[in-house]
Design a protein around this motif. Structure first.
Motif, mmCIF file in Angstrom:
data_model
loop_
_atom_site.group_PDB
_atom_site.id
_atom_site.type_symbol
_atom_site.label_atom_id
_atom_site.label_comp_id
_atom_site.label_asym_id
_atom_site.label_seq_id
_atom_site.Cartn_x
_atom_site.Cartn_y
_atom_site.Cartn_z
ATOM 1 N N ASP A 59 56.406 23.846 71.444
ATOM 2 C CA ASP A 59 58.056 24.056 71.930
ATOM 3 C C ASP A 59 58.381 23.606 70.698
ATOM 4 N N GLY A 60 57.812 23.771 69.530
ATOM 5 C CA GLY A 60 58.423 23.039 67.662
ATOM 6 C C GLY A 60 58.657 24.072 67.269
ATOM 7 N N VAL A 61 60.340 23.396 66.870
ATOM 8 C CA VAL A 61 61.119 24.173 66.589
ATOM 9 C C VAL A 61 61.111 24.192 64.706
ATOM 10 N N PHE A 62 61.519 24.925 63.942
ATOM 11 C CA PHE A 62 61.143 25.138 62.501
ATOM 12 C C PHE A 62 62.846 25.588 61.762
ATOM 13 N N ALA A 63 63.480 24.936 61.714
ATOM 14 C CA ALA A 63 64.656 25.335 60.954
ATOM 15 C C ALA A 63 65.212 25.203 59.675
ATOM 16 N N ALA A 64 65.873 25.331 58.797
ATOM 17 C CA ALA A 64 66.099 25.816 57.569
ATOM 18 C C ALA A 64 67.059 26.470 57.182
ATOM 19 N N GLY A 73 59.081 27.675 69.446
ATOM 20 C CA GLY A 73 58.013 28.211 69.322
ATOM 21 C C GLY A 73 57.741 28.263 68.752
ATOM 22 N N ARG A 74 55.096 28.460 68.816
ATOM 23 C CA ARG A 74 54.320 28.891 68.074
ATOM 24 C C ARG A 74 54.584 29.660 68.143
ATOM 25 N N ALA A 75 54.506 30.985 68.800
ATOM 26 C CA ALA A 75 54.425 32.329 68.154
ATOM 27 C C ALA A 75 55.764 32.922 66.866
ATOM 28 N N ALA A 76 56.678 32.723 67.256
ATOM 29 C CA ALA A 76 57.129 32.575 66.527
ATOM 30 C C ALA A 76 57.356 32.086 65.262
ATOM 31 N N ILE A 77 56.692 30.916 64.650
ATOM 32 C CA ILE A 77 56.628 30.203 63.831
ATOM 33 C C ILE A 77 55.059 30.803 62.789
ATOM 34 N N ALA A 78 54.677 31.206 63.946
ATOM 35 C CA ALA A 78 52.890 31.865 63.048
ATOM 36 C C ALA A 78 53.909 33.292 62.629
ATOM 37 N N ALA A 79 54.265 34.238 63.807
ATOM 38 C CA ALA A 79 54.553 35.243 62.800
ATOM 39 C C ALA A 79 55.775 35.003 61.718
ATOM 40 N N VAL A 150 54.431 18.268 64.740
ATOM 41 C CA VAL A 150 55.250 19.031 64.306
ATOM 42 C C VAL A 150 56.147 19.864 65.779
ATOM 43 N N LEU A 151 57.189 18.682 65.983
ATOM 44 C CA LEU A 151 58.294 19.418 67.543
ATOM 45 C C LEU A 151 59.412 19.742 67.336
ATOM 46 N N ASP A 152 59.551 19.202 66.046
ATOM 47 C CA ASP A 152 61.475 19.340 65.176
ATOM 48 C C ASP A 152 61.292 19.080 63.557
ATOM 49 N N ARG A 153 61.310 20.463 63.038
ATOM 50 C CA ARG A 153 61.292 20.565 61.169
ATOM 51 C C ARG A 153 62.753 21.364 60.847
#
Lengths: 161, 161, 161
Positions: A59-64, A73-79, A150-153
């Motif tokens: 359920d991680g989040v990657f924000a920039a 979510g992992r799938a979106a981060i991977a894509a 990483v839960l939240d970046r």
């Protein structure tokens, strides 16, 4: 760098960071986290987008500040990473993400806020390396089943103010 | 980075890296290795080519995709470094080798494979610093008589594909 | 890098660095010092000049081959940093100071000489990051009331010979 406060960053233990760092103390935590980042960045730089995404919580989040919306979510981060790595590969550019100047704030034995600096270096085939981006990074890491994730970046690219 | 597998990199101990890292654990190993690299790189950057070569095993190997052949043995490694450092000194260029993003894979208590990233920064007198090379490095380190030494170094410069 | 010897750098304990590093050993010292620098540099890069100056001893010294005279004492160090940070802020430039390649020489349990490399990266708003300076740094750190402080810092910018 301005990064909005993480929701889980309220100090949770009056005994302080040393105790919160766990039995190994600050040194063991530091070594584990450095090792985590070295492996994580290498996966991305080697084009292993899906294995890299596995270093985020499910359920991680990657924000920039360079992206209009966070990846959730992992799938979106991977894509997202797959598109970027394929694009760089097609253009013959080798990337390296350097993370440094790590500051650790343990929240409990399984959660640590890590603030760091990052450089992105790009080298074209037969060309000169270029320092493409200077950024600040704030990660909320969690230890699950003995692995850091990483839960939240939150990434703040310096040129974007 | 593509680096051919080191011959001694087969995992040797089912108890895993923590035990193989020795009594001090991962943290002590990390600190020792970081200290080793800081001193090693400083010797080279200060032009101490022969002292730098002493940080390799007597039978050490230095291979790089920028060189047609590896340097084998301390004397050859020292001679190669001496030529390079004299050349930079004659041109008034100060070099700094930064190693970072260290990932450690202990093989036994006296052998560790270290993968890392390296930057080479060159600064001419009265000029601007230049990021000259971005590279990957894979070192097989051995501890002999209480000192870490490089047994086998493989450098991959990113621009050379 | 040529840095004049610090007055307090004579080895003081024949039992060597491990013992002098204190009960936690080299690893704990390394982690503490890395954490110290990460926080110290972030204060400066975030424009917190006065809080940054608090990481120097009250009687601390900041000397650099880029300045005609050293800054002596916290108030002078803070004032110098305030002028610089205000100037960069006015020009819309984000700075990041990276410290790396740390080599530690403990003198006693409360004093350590730290040699390091530093990069200064500047990023203008909407522009490309620039590696502005490559330097060597030699710090004499002291632990007072449980906190590390800089007693004496000497910076050598590579372009100034």
């Amino acid at each position: 760098m301005t990064v909005a406060a993480h929701p889980a960053t309220t100090p949770a233990d009056p005994a302080g960071p040393a105790r919160m760092a766990g039995p190994g103390g600050l040194a063991e935590l530091y070594a584990e986290i450095q090792q985590f980042y070295a492996r994580q960045m290498r996966l991305l730089d080697d084009g292993e987008a899906e294995a890299w995404a596995e270093t985020f919580a499910e359920d991680g989040v990657f924000a920039a500040n360079a992206h209009p919306e966070p990846f959730t979510g992992r799938a979106a981060i991977a894509a997202g990473a797959r598109r970027a790595t394929d694009d760089f590969a097609a253009r013959g550019i080798r990337r390296r993400h350097w993370l440094g100047m790590l500051s650790l704030e343990p929240k409990d034995e399984h959660t640590v806020l890590v603030r760091s600096y990052a450089q992105v270096i790009e080298t074209p085939r037969a060309g000169q390396p270029v320092l493409r981006a200077s950024t600040g990074c704030a990660d909320l890491l969690v230890r699950r089943d003995g692995r850091w994730l990483v839960l939240d970046r939150r990434i703040h690219r310096d040129d974007l103010g």
